[in-house]
Design a protein around this motif. Structure first.
Motif, PDB file in Angstrom:
ATOM      1  N   ALA A   2       0.363  -1.373   0.182  1.00 35.24           N
ATOM      2  CA  ALA A   2       0.503   0.591   0.056  1.00 35.24           C
ATOM      3  C   ALA A   2       1.118   1.366  -0.096  1.00 35.24           C
ATOM      4  CB  ALA A   2      -1.211   0.080   1.250  1.00 35.24           C
ATOM      5  N   PRO A   3       0.623   2.381  -0.754  1.00 42.06           N
ATOM      6  CA  PRO A   3       1.257   3.465  -0.885  1.00 42.06           C
ATOM      7  C   PRO A   3       1.311   3.968   1.218  1.00 42.06           C
ATOM      8  CG  PRO A   3      -1.131   4.338  -1.363  1.00 42.06           C
ATOM      9  CD  PRO A   3      -0.903   2.708  -1.275  1.00 42.06           C
ATOM     10  N   PRO A   4       2.508   4.648   1.006  1.00 43.51           N
ATOM     11  CA  PRO A   4       2.237   5.523   2.689  1.00 43.51           C
ATOM     12  C   PRO A   4       1.236   6.099   2.388  1.00 43.51           C
ATOM     13  CG  PRO A   4       4.008   6.569   1.252  1.00 43.51           C
ATOM     14  CD  PRO A   4       3.287   5.164   0.646  1.00 43.51           C
ATOM     15  N   LEU A   5       0.509   6.601   3.732  1.00 49.44           N
ATOM     16  CA  LEU A   5      -0.641   7.393   4.691  1.00 49.44           C
ATOM     17  C   LEU A   5      -0.301   8.583   4.694  1.00 49.44           C
ATOM     18  CD1 LEU A   5      -3.216   7.122   5.706  1.00 49.44           C
ATOM     19  CD2 LEU A   5      -2.228   6.638   8.132  1.00 49.44           C
ATOM     20  N   THR A   6      -0.851   9.669   4.114  1.00 51.67           N
ATOM     21  CA  THR A   6      -0.573  10.853   3.768  1.00 51.67           C
ATOM     22  C   THR A   6      -1.690  11.497   4.832  1.00 51.67           C
ATOM     23  OG1 THR A   6      -2.051  11.583   2.596  1.00 51.67           O
ATOM     24  CG2 THR A   6      -0.040  10.600   1.663  1.00 51.67           C
ATOM     25  N   GLY A   7      -1.366  12.986   5.147  1.00 52.69           N
ATOM     26  CA  GLY A   7      -2.477  14.164   5.810  1.00 52.69           C
ATOM     27  C   GLY A   7      -2.444  13.138   6.920  1.00 52.69           C
ATOM     28  N   VAL A   8      -2.110  13.048   7.958  1.00 47.69           N
ATOM     29  CA  VAL A   8      -1.949  12.195   9.499  1.00 47.69           C
ATOM     30  C   VAL A   8      -0.570  12.868  10.414  1.00 47.69           C
ATOM     31  CG1 VAL A   8      -0.806   9.901   9.071  1.00 47.69           C
ATOM     32  CG2 VAL A   8      -2.979  10.067  10.869  1.00 47.69           C
ATOM     33  N   THR A  82      -2.101  17.821  24.426  1.00 49.87           N
ATOM     34  CA  THR A  82      -0.659  19.182  23.884  1.00 49.87           C
ATOM     35  C   THR A  82      -0.496  18.409  22.506  1.00 49.87           C
ATOM     36  OG1 THR A  82       0.566  18.788  26.453  1.00 49.87           O
ATOM     37  CG2 THR A  82       1.210  19.455  24.009  1.00 49.87           C
ATOM     38  N   GLY A  83      -0.762  17.399  22.396  1.00 56.27           N
ATOM     39  CA  GLY A  83      -0.148  16.534  20.760  1.00 56.27           C
ATOM     40  C   GLY A  83      -1.534  17.281  19.643  1.00 56.27           C
ATOM     41  N   MET A  84      -2.148  17.249  20.637  1.00 53.20           N
ATOM     42  CA  MET A  84      -3.337  17.321  18.880  1.00 53.20           C
ATOM     43  C   MET A  84      -3.021  18.771  19.212  1.00 53.20           C
ATOM     44  SD  MET A  84      -6.752  15.631  20.701  1.00 53.20           S
ATOM     45  CE  MET A  84      -7.058  14.141  20.259  1.00 53.20           C
ATOM     46  N   ARG A  85      -3.190  19.886  19.999  1.00 56.43           N
ATOM     47  CA  ARG A  85      -3.046  21.044  19.830  1.00 56.43           C
ATOM     48  C   ARG A  85      -1.603  21.555  18.928  1.00 56.43           C
ATOM     49  NH1 ARG A  85      -6.367  24.145  22.341  1.00 56.43           N
ATOM     50  NH2 ARG A  85      -6.849  24.006  24.817  1.00 56.43           N
ATOM     51  N   LEU A  86      -1.018  20.846  18.420  1.00 57.07           N
ATOM     52  CA  LEU A  86      -0.017  21.092  17.923  1.00 57.07           C
ATOM     53  C   LEU A  86       0.403  20.339  16.928  1.00 57.07           C
ATOM     54  CD1 LEU A  86       3.378  20.551  20.393  1.00 57.07           C
ATOM     55  CD2 LEU A  86       2.294  22.095  19.539  1.00 57.07           C
ATOM     56  N   ALA A  87      -0.874  19.763  16.617  1.00 54.44           N
ATOM     57  CA  ALA A  87      -1.173  18.370  15.364  1.00 54.44           C
ATOM     58  C   ALA A  87      -1.367  19.515  13.584  1.00 54.44           C
ATOM     59  CB  ALA A  87      -2.096  17.282  15.089  1.00 54.44           C
ATOM     60  N   ALA A  88      -0.441  19.449  12.995  1.00 56.39           N
ATOM     61  CA  ALA A  88      -0.940  20.076  12.015  1.00 56.39           C
ATOM     62  C   ALA A  88      -1.489  19.183  10.706  1.00 56.39           C
ATOM     63  CB  ALA A  88       0.354  20.483  11.267  1.00 56.39           C
ATOM     64  N   ARG A  89      -2.029  17.937  10.917  1.00 59.36           N
ATOM     65  CA  ARG A  89      -2.778  16.965   9.576  1.00 59.36           C
ATOM     66  C   ARG A  89      -3.893  16.972  10.082  1.00 59.36           C
ATOM     67  NH1 ARG A  89       0.117  18.660   6.216  1.00 59.36           N
ATOM     68  NH2 ARG A  89       2.992  18.114   6.154  1.00 59.36           N
ATOM     69  N   ARG A  90      -4.931  16.680   9.255  1.00 60.46           N
ATOM     70  CA  ARG A  90      -6.308  16.712   9.739  1.00 60.46           C
ATOM     71  C   ARG A  90      -6.946  15.452  11.114  1.00 60.46           C
ATOM     72  NH1 ARG A  90     -11.705  15.105   5.820  1.00 60.46           N
ATOM     73  NH2 ARG A  90     -13.437  16.554   7.148  1.00 60.46           N
ATOM     74  N   TRP A  91      -6.299  14.880  10.504  1.00 61.82           N
ATOM     75  CA  TRP A  91      -6.699  13.054  10.595  1.00 61.82           C
ATOM     76  C   TRP A  91      -5.325  13.095  11.670  1.00 61.82           C
ATOM     77  CZ3 TRP A  91     -11.087  10.118  11.181  1.00 61.82           C
ATOM     78  CH2 TRP A  91     -11.668  10.273   9.962  1.00 61.82           C
ATOM     79  N   VAL A  92      -5.960  12.931  12.890  1.00 57.24           N
ATOM     80  CA  VAL A  92      -4.915  12.872  14.289  1.00 57.24           C
ATOM     81  C   VAL A  92      -5.249  10.954  14.649  1.00 57.24           C
ATOM     82  CG1 VAL A  92      -4.203  13.079  16.923  1.00 57.24           C
ATOM     83  CG2 VAL A  92      -4.775  14.836  15.545  1.00 57.24           C
ATOM     84  N   VAL A  93      -4.448  10.153  14.929  1.00 52.68           N
ATOM     85  CA  VAL A  93      -3.854   8.714  15.792  1.00 52.68           C
ATOM     86  C   VAL A  93      -3.413   9.185  17.132  1.00 52.68           C
ATOM     87  CG1 VAL A  93      -3.542   6.739  15.066  1.00 52.68           C
ATOM     88  CG2 VAL A  93      -4.053   7.962  13.246  1.00 52.68           C
ATOM     89  N   VAL A  94      -4.645   8.875  17.709  1.00 52.52           N
ATOM     90  CA  VAL A  94      -3.570   8.255  19.033  1.00 52.52           C
ATOM     91  C   VAL A  94      -3.305   7.085  19.663  1.00 52.52           C
ATOM     92  CG1 VAL A  94      -4.502   8.800  21.819  1.00 52.52           C
ATOM     93  CG2 VAL A  94      -4.767  10.896  19.567  1.00 52.52           C
ATOM     94  N   MET A  95      -2.320   6.506  20.471  1.00 51.80           N
ATOM     95  CA  MET A  95      -1.672   5.349  20.115  1.00 51.80           C
ATOM     96  C   MET A  95      -0.600   5.040  21.384  1.00 51.80           C
ATOM     97  SD  MET A  95       0.450   4.558  17.036  1.00 51.80           S
ATOM     98  CE  MET A  95       0.950   2.214  17.170  1.00 51.80           C
ATOM     99  N   ASP A  96      -0.792   4.293  22.444  1.00 57.33           N
ATOM    100  CA  ASP A  96       0.274   4.138  23.436  1.00 57.33           C
ATOM    101  C   ASP A  96       1.412   4.482  22.584  1.00 57.33           C
ATOM    102  OD1 ASP A  96      -2.125   4.844  24.721  1.00 57.33           O
ATOM    103  OD2 ASP A  96      -1.613   3.030  25.934  1.00 57.33           O
TER     104      ASP A  96
END
Length: 240
Positions: A2-8, A82-96
């Motif tokens: 699969a192509p690399p994931l963009t916009g995240v 904190t991470g969400m406020r700094l995120a630059a992309r439309r979709w945010v994934v949260v993971m441990d």
């Protein structure tokens, strides 16, 4: 392949994950477009997590931002915000950061969200096809199940269709969130997000794997914080 994931933007809150963070970053790098995606490690550690993350980031061509918080306000949930406020992309994934959330499931969360026009896509251990094999022992299984039942009883409408409100693995469309409305405390940021927002939710099954080094951060203090969160959120809905 699969192509690399963009916009995240992948947000990884860490607390003493020196034994796993380098492998996590490496496995994410195989999946993410180095120009149009990013990883934000928001760290509250007292060990060498920052050093290990920085060393791995220097070996990769990806945008990997490492933010160490000297005052870890709000615990894991505060780190996620904190991470969400700094995120630059439309979709945010949260993971441990301990590899119990498989990096290889990240593209499926985001792609499912885009295809289904969802506000949030939940990685679930308890929907059809999911597994919680990485929970340590019968006691943790019982606590996880009881916590899930308590949340679903208190918030039947907001958690309708949600099999795993205790999950820490999800993808959310950043423009669907009001970050100022969130009151982070403890571990359960997903519950905070779901109760304070009305989001179109989709679930994707995954296998909650074995911990890669380190020990569980669960404690009686975390249990108390969870109970206080339930009460606070219940009063929030009652006021509304």
């Amino acid at each position: 392949m699969a192509p690399p994931l963009t916009g995240v933007s992948v947000v990884v809150p860490t607390f003493n994950e020196a034994g796993s963070i380098a492998e996590l970053l490496h496995r994410l790098s195989v999946l993410l477009d180095p120009e149009y995606s990013e990883v934000l490690v928001v760290d509250d550690s007292t060990d060498d997590t920052v050093r290990e993350a920085t060393a791995e980031a220097e070996r990769l061509p990806h945008v990997i931002r490492i933010i160490h918080r000297s005052h870890p306000d709000g615990g894991l949930s505060g780190a996620v915000i904190t991470g969400m406020r700094l995120a630059a992309r439309r979709w945010v994934v949260v993971m441990d950061g301990d590899l119990q959330h498989p990096p290889e499931a990240v593209p499926r969360l985001v792609i499912t969200g885009r295809e289904r026009d969802a506000g949030i896509v939940l990685g679930s251990r308890y929907c059809a096809g999911g597994r919680a094999s990485g929970l340590d022992g019968r006691f943790r299984h019982v606590v996880s199940s009881a916590s899930t039942v308590a949340a679903r009883v208190l918030f039947p409408r907001r958690l309708h269709g949600c099999s795993d409100p205790m999950s820490g693995f999800f993808a959310v469309r950043l423009d669907a969130l009001d970050l100022d409305a969130l009151q982070p405390r403890g571990f359960k940021i997903l519950l905070e997000v779901l109760v304070r927002h009305r989001l179109a939710l989709v679930e994707v099954p995954y296998d909650f794997g074995a911990r890669h080094g380190g020990v569980s951060k669960a404690s009686l203090a975390n249990g108390g914080a969870y109970l206080r969160q339930l009460v606070s959120l219940r009063f929030h809905l009652a006021r509304r």
